[in-house]
Scaffold this motif. Structure first.
Motif, short mmCIF file in Angstrom:
data_model
loop_
_atom_site.label_atom_id
_atom_site.label_comp_id
_atom_site.label_asym_id
_atom_site.label_seq_id
_atom_site.Cartn_x
_atom_site.Cartn_y
_atom_site.Cartn_z
N TYR A 154 0.98 -1.23 -0.15
CA TYR A 154 -0.12 0.05 -0.13
C TYR A 154 0.84 1.14 0.04
N LEU A 155 0.48 2.16 -0.74
CA LEU A 155 1.33 3.57 -0.76
C LEU A 155 0.14 4.83 -0.54
N ALA A 156 0.56 5.49 0.77
CA ALA A 156 -0.17 6.77 1.17
C ALA A 156 0.74 7.78 0.52
N ILE A 157 0.01 8.95 -0.09
CA ILE A 157 0.47 10.11 -0.62
C ILE A 157 0.24 11.33 -0.12
N HIS A 158 1.28 12.08 0.49
CA HIS A 158 0.99 13.39 1.08
C HIS A 158 1.38 14.44 0.29
N ALA A 163 -4.73 19.11 -5.11
CA ALA A 163 -5.07 18.85 -6.80
C ALA A 163 -3.93 17.85 -7.20
N ARG A 164 -2.87 18.15 -7.02
CA ARG A 164 -1.73 17.26 -7.72
C ARG A 164 -1.69 15.85 -6.96
N ARG A 165 -1.81 16.01 -5.61
CA ARG A 165 -1.96 14.68 -4.89
C ARG A 165 -3.07 14.01 -5.53
N ASP A 166 -4.27 14.43 -5.53
CA ASP A 166 -5.51 13.76 -6.09
C ASP A 166 -5.26 13.18 -7.52
N ALA A 167 -4.61 14.03 -8.34
CA ALA A 167 -4.36 13.58 -9.62
C ALA A 167 -3.40 12.45 -9.76
N ALA A 168 -2.33 12.53 -8.88
CA ALA A 168 -1.24 11.22 -9.14
C ALA A 168 -2.11 10.01 -8.61
#
Length: 265
Positions: A154-158, A163-168
Motif C-alpha cells: 500500500y502507498l499513502a501519498i501526502h 489537486a496534484r496529490r489527487d491527480a497522482a
C-alpha cells in the motif's frame, strides 16, 4: 575527470532553478569520458518562465545531444518532449531527454528507478510493505509509480498541493487498484517513508514529515543531496531508523541518466 574540450565536444545541459545544489555534472561527465564520449554535462540556471525558450534553443543547437531537467522543470519537460516514454507519461514528468538524429526529443523519467535502486542498495526492499511518500511533483510521481511497481502492499501519498496529490492517486489507482490513497505528514503505521520534496534543502525549512514520530523499525529515504543529511534524516538516524540520503538516489541514477541522454539502450 579528464575532458579535452574541442570543437567536437558534445554538450548535455542540466537545467534547474536553483542549480547550485546539483552534484551530478562532474560524475556524469566522468561516465561519458569512461565510455569514450567526448562530452560535457554543464549546469544551466534557467527560470520556469524562460525554460520553454531554452529547450527550443537547445533543440536547434546541433552539438547539444541531450538535456537533463531538475527542479522545477520536470513536469514542464513532459509537454516539451516529442516522444516521452510510457513511464514518463504515467509519472507526468520527464527528467532526461535525448536528441535523435531527426532533431526531435525522446524522453524518460529515471527518478523512480534511481530512488528505489538506491534504497535497495541499502539492503531494503519495499515489496509487501506499507509506504508513505511525501511529495508527488516531478520526481515524486515517478517514485510513487516505482514503489507500487516493485510490489508495495500500500502507498499513502501526502502533498501540500491537494489537486496534484489527487491527480497522482487517480493515475496510480487506475494501474494499482486499491493500493494507493491519501496520506498525511504523520509516518505512524508505515514501514517505509520517503521524502520527494525539496523541503529541507534550505536552512530554516520546516520538516516535511513529523519526524519526531519515527520508530526504529522504519526505513526513511530522502531525495535531497545538499545537505547530505537533511534535518528529518538526522532525526530518523537518532531514533535508530535505517536511512537513504539523496546521494543514494543520485549514485544509483547516474548510469541510468547517461544511458537515457545518450540514447543508449
Amino acid at each position: 575527470m579528464d575532458v579535452t574540450l574541442t570543437g567536437e565536444t558534445v554538450l548535455f545541459p542540466i537545467a534547474g532553478d536553483p542549480i547550485g545544489q546539483v552534484k551530478s555534472p562532474g560524475l556524469l561527465t566522468e561516465i561519458l569520458v569512461a565510455r569514450g564520449i567526448n562530452g560535457l554535462v554543464i549546469p544551466t540556471h534557467v527560470t520556469a518562465a524562460a525554460y520553454p525558450a531554452f529547450v527550443a534553443a537547445m533543440k536547434t543547437t546541433h552539438n547539444v545531444r541531450g538535456l537533463i531537467a531538475t527542479v522545477p522543470h520536470k513536469q514542464a519537460t513532459l509537454a516539451l518532449c516529442d516522444q516521452p516514454s510510457e513511464r514518463a507519461q504515467f509519472a507526468g514528468s520527464v527528467n532526461v531527454m535525448h536528441k535523435r538524429e531527426d532533431g526531435t526529443w525522446e524522453g524518460d523519467n529515471t527518478d523512480g528507478q534511481g530512488y528505489l535502486n538506491g534504497v535497495a542498495a541499502c539492503g531494503y526492499e519495499v515489496a509487501g510493505k506499507r509506504a508513505l511518500l511525501v511529495g508527488v511533483g516531478g520526481a515524486g510521481a515517478a517514485i510513487a509509480y516505482e514503489i507500487l511497481a516493485r510490489g508495495a502492499a500500500y502507498l499513502a501519498i501526502h502533498d501540500a498541493d491537494e489537486a496534484r496529490r489527487d491527480a497522482a492517486i487517480a493515475r496510480l489507482d487506475a494501474r494499482f487498484a486499491g493500493q494507493v490513497g491519501v496520506g498525511s505528514s504523520d509516518p505512524t503505521g508505515y514501514d517505509f517513508i520517503g521524502n520527494a520534496t525539496p523541503v529541507g534543502m534550505r536552512e530554516g525549512d520546516p520538516l516535511p514529515i513529523e519526524a519526531d514520530k519515527y520508530q526504529s523499525h522504519q526505513f526513511v529515504a530522502d531525495c535531497i543531496t545538499k545537505p547530505e543529511i537533511t534535518p528529518q534524516l538526522a532525526i530518523a538516524q537518532a531514533k535508530g531508523c535505517a536511512t537513504m540520503p539523496g546521494l543514494g538516489m543520485f549514485n544509483a541514477q547516474a548510469d541510468l541518466l547517461v544511458n537515457a541522454m545518450t540514447g543508449t539502450p
